[in-house]
Design a protein around this motif. Sequence first.
Motif, mmCIF file in Angstrom:
data_model
loop_
_atom_site.group_PDB
_atom_site.id
_atom_site.type_symbol
_atom_site.label_atom_id
_atom_site.label_comp_id
_atom_site.label_asym_id
_atom_site.label_seq_id
_atom_site.Cartn_x
_atom_site.Cartn_y
_atom_site.Cartn_z
ATOM 1 N N ALA A 44 0.836 -1.210 0.000
ATOM 2 C CA ALA A 44 0.000 0.000 0.000
ATOM 3 C C ALA A 44 0.869 1.259 0.000
ATOM 4 N N PHE A 45 1.996 1.228 0.697
ATOM 5 C CA PHE A 45 2.890 2.388 0.723
ATOM 6 C C PHE A 45 3.545 2.608 -0.643
ATOM 7 N N LEU A 46 3.849 1.521 -1.343
ATOM 8 C CA LEU A 46 4.396 1.638 -2.691
ATOM 9 C C LEU A 46 3.356 2.269 -3.619
ATOM 10 N N VAL A 47 2.098 1.830 -3.508
ATOM 11 C CA VAL A 47 1.017 2.411 -4.321
ATOM 12 C C VAL A 47 0.875 3.899 -4.014
ATOM 13 N N THR A 48 0.912 4.263 -2.738
ATOM 14 C CA THR A 48 0.793 5.678 -2.354
ATOM 15 C C THR A 48 1.963 6.490 -2.902
ATOM 16 N N ASP A 49 3.163 5.970 -2.777
ATOM 17 C CA ASP A 49 4.338 6.711 -3.239
ATOM 18 C C ASP A 49 4.354 6.882 -4.752
ATOM 19 N N SER A 121 5.530 6.331 8.417
ATOM 20 C CA SER A 121 4.082 6.109 8.412
ATOM 21 C C SER A 121 3.725 4.663 8.773
ATOM 22 N N SER A 122 4.622 3.724 8.497
ATOM 23 C CA SER A 122 4.384 2.333 8.915
ATOM 24 C C SER A 122 4.344 2.208 10.433
ATOM 25 N N ALA A 123 5.146 2.992 11.141
ATOM 26 C CA ALA A 123 5.123 2.961 12.609
ATOM 27 C C ALA A 123 3.760 3.424 13.119
ATOM 28 N N VAL A 124 3.243 4.486 12.533
ATOM 29 C CA VAL A 124 1.923 5.000 12.931
ATOM 30 C C VAL A 124 0.843 3.975 12.600
ATOM 31 N N ASP A 125 0.904 3.428 11.396
ATOM 32 C CA ASP A 125 -0.071 2.427 10.968
ATOM 33 C C ASP A 125 -0.086 1.231 11.913
ATOM 34 N N THR A 126 1.091 0.725 12.226
ATOM 35 C CA THR A 126 1.203 -0.458 13.080
ATOM 36 C C THR A 126 0.643 -0.190 14.476
ATOM 37 N N ALA A 127 1.005 0.926 15.058
ATOM 38 C CA ALA A 127 0.536 1.253 16.410
ATOM 39 C C ALA A 127 -0.976 1.374 16.457
ATOM 40 N N ILE A 128 -1.553 2.085 15.516
ATOM 41 C CA ILE A 128 -3.008 2.278 15.510
ATOM 42 C C ILE A 128 -3.723 0.967 15.221
ATOM 43 N N PHE A 129 -3.303 0.267 14.165
ATOM 44 C CA PHE A 129 -4.014 -0.946 13.776
ATOM 45 C C PHE A 129 -4.007 -2.008 14.864
#
Length: 197
Positions: A44-49, A121-129
């Motif tokens: 998903a991050f690759l798609v966003t980038d 952003s992966s750190a934020v995603d992981t913590a929230i999810f």
Amino acid sequence: MNRDMAFAVVAMAFVVLASNILVQFPVAGLGDYLTWGAFSYPVAFLVTDLSNRRFGPAGARRVVYAGFAAAVILSVIFATPRIAIASGAAFLAAQLLDVAIFARLRDRAWWQAPFVSSVVSSAVDTAIFFSLAFYCGPVLGTTISGALGAVGIADACQLLPWTSLALADYGVKVALAALAIAPYGALRRFVGPVGAR
């Protein structure tokens, strides 16, 4: 919506839906540490980038919003409501942060924007999810299941070792962010800014 943006939205929705289903299945022998979703979601991050490179920050945000809506709707059908809510909250926060960081770093070395934006952003995603999806303990005098039940959403918390899952998941995301530099570098030649062709 043009063809390129429609493709990005479909890719985003597919990656998030697949990840929301796969996160419910632990990797054999590593069940306390990894689920199969850890390997699919970093795409998903690759798609966003790539969307950010092609359409700029405003267009990338449109891809994130459309992908978010499609993925949450599909996840409610194919995953649990709790997974869909956790995924939606984590996805929106992390992907919008990814867009902002990428936009700020886009004029530096070609690999910095996708790598740094994905790692942060992966750190934020992981913590929230993981905290929303799998934490079963009390929060402000209730539980997440209790709060969902209060608004009419039936929920049974999956008691999983969410902290070890989150740490291992983040490790996989960082490793895949590093590996994604190669496909990003290869695809950036074909995915230039709109009007630059």
